[in-house]
Design an enzyme around this catalytic site. Structure first.
Site, PDB file in Angstrom:
ATOM      1  N   ASP A 105       0.871  -1.125  -0.061  1.00  0.00           N
ATOM      2  CA  ASP A 105       0.090   0.089   0.095  1.00  0.00           C
ATOM      3  C   ASP A 105       0.976   1.427   0.192  1.00  0.00           C
ATOM      4  O   ASP A 105       2.042   1.113   0.395  1.00  0.00           O
ATOM      5  CB  ASP A 105      -0.943   0.036   1.204  1.00  0.00           C
ATOM      6  CG  ASP A 105      -1.785   1.284   1.423  1.00  0.00           C
ATOM      7  OD1 ASP A 105      -2.424   1.518   0.421  1.00  0.00           O
ATOM      8  OD2 ASP A 105      -1.594   1.744   2.602  1.00  0.00           O
ATOM      9  N   ASP A 107      -0.325   5.003   0.785  1.00  0.00           N
ATOM     10  CA  ASP A 107      -0.492   6.051   1.882  1.00  0.00           C
ATOM     11  C   ASP A 107      -0.744   5.473   3.422  1.00  0.00           C
ATOM     12  O   ASP A 107      -1.462   4.542   3.477  1.00  0.00           O
ATOM     13  CB  ASP A 107      -1.649   6.980   1.802  1.00  0.00           C
ATOM     14  CG  ASP A 107      -1.713   7.847   0.533  1.00  0.00           C
ATOM     15  OD1 ASP A 107      -0.586   8.807   0.664  1.00  0.00           O
ATOM     16  OD2 ASP A 107      -2.300   7.729  -0.567  1.00  0.00           O
TER      17      ASP A 107
END
Length: 307
Positions: A105, A107
């Site tokens: 991922d 953020d």
């Protein structure tokens, strides 16, 4: 003599009253300072409640009133004993296995980003002084101005400590895939900065996510392979991998308030190295996090909870 004694008694009482008043003012002043610090912390980061609870010793206490609300078995601050000390029967040499696929991922996992206009200067200065790497970015948005032109957002991005070393080391034993629910206009230029050596073999953005009856923007790992034995996803939001809960590592969210964070190199990397030697990563991750049970508690059923 009686008058003198009375005067001395009254003087003593007055002195005690002044001392008590001074002590009370000191207590009130201390409480005021603490409240100001708390307010600054809460304004500083979206995950500040969790950090504050952890700081005061409530979040991880086994008998805390808040323990039942813990989102999942947290990733520990050091290497799990059952991972580092024991050698599962499924472990084999790396030469006999297909390369591990690590889905990352963006953020709050690899970086954290803030709109430049909303980030107080003091926050940026303190984070940089503490050693966090940061850079500014211009990102296109889906919004249009009055003349129909694309709006540009000015963003300040902070890299999670150890990010460059983490990407370099993991790329030696795994194929890296960037999978974000962010829009490409924002994420692509950001990843161009943190991945100058092109260690990501694939980048996937919001259009690659799917919607389910439980959540939107879910990352379906089956788009990478039907065989999920050698795929693992690292994400601070467990709902992102609700379709494959046995393949997920729910990492601790990162913010600019954590300049001394060591999750990538001290916690996530050792676990990924161990998983790279597993024929099937799912039994190990199940015993580590018990994510199917967590999803069940949140109303998301999972049929096969024991891999």
């Amino acid at each position: 003599m009686a008058d003198l004694a009375d005067a001395e008694a009254l003087s003593a009482v007055a002195e005690d009253s002044r001392s008590a008043a001074q002590a009370w003012r000191a207590v009130v002043g201390w409480v005021s300072i603490v409240l100001q610090v708390v307010i600054q912390i809460l304004r500083f980061s979206p995950s500040s409640w969790a950090q504050l609870l952890s700081f005061v010793g409530l979040r991880d206490h086994p008998h805390s009133l808040l323990s039942s609300s813990a989102p999942f078995k947290p990733l520990p601050s050091d290497i799990p004993v059952e991972i580092s000390m024991e050698t599962p029967s499924s472990v084999t040499s790396a030469e006999e296995l297909e390369k591990l696929t690590i889905v990352l991922d963006l953020d709050e996992t690899l970086v954290c980003a803030y709109e430049a206009s909303s980030l107080p200067d003091i926050v940026r200065i303190q984070a940089i002084d503490a050693g966090l790497k940061c850079f500014e970015l211009e990102c296109k948005t889906v919004d249009k101005d009055a003349e129909g032109r694309e709006k540009i957002n000015h963003v300040i991005v902070f890299e999670r400590p150890g990010l460059e070393d983490f990407l370099e080391q993991t790329s030696k034993f795994a194929d890296l895939v960037l999978f974000t629910a962010g829009l490409e206009g924002y994420a692509r230029p950001l990843v161009d900065v943190i991945d100058v050596n092109n260690r990501f073999s694939l980048r996937l953005y919001r259009p690659s996510t799917v919607s389910t009856e439980h959540r939107h923007h879910v990352k379906d790992l089956s788009c990478l392979s039907k065989d999920l034995c050698r795929i693992v996803i690292v994400d601070n939001n467990p709902f992102s991998f609700l379709l494959q809960p046995l393949n997920g590592i729910p990492c601790v969210a990162f913010s600019a308030a954590q300049p001394f964070d060591e999750q990538l190199l001290k916690v996530v990397l050792p676990l990924l190295k161990q998983l790279s030697l597993e024929k099937d990563v799912r039994p190990v991750l199940y015993k580590q996090f018990y994510m199917p049970e967590w999803f069940e508690k949140h109303g998301i059923p999972f049929d096969n909870q024991s891999p």
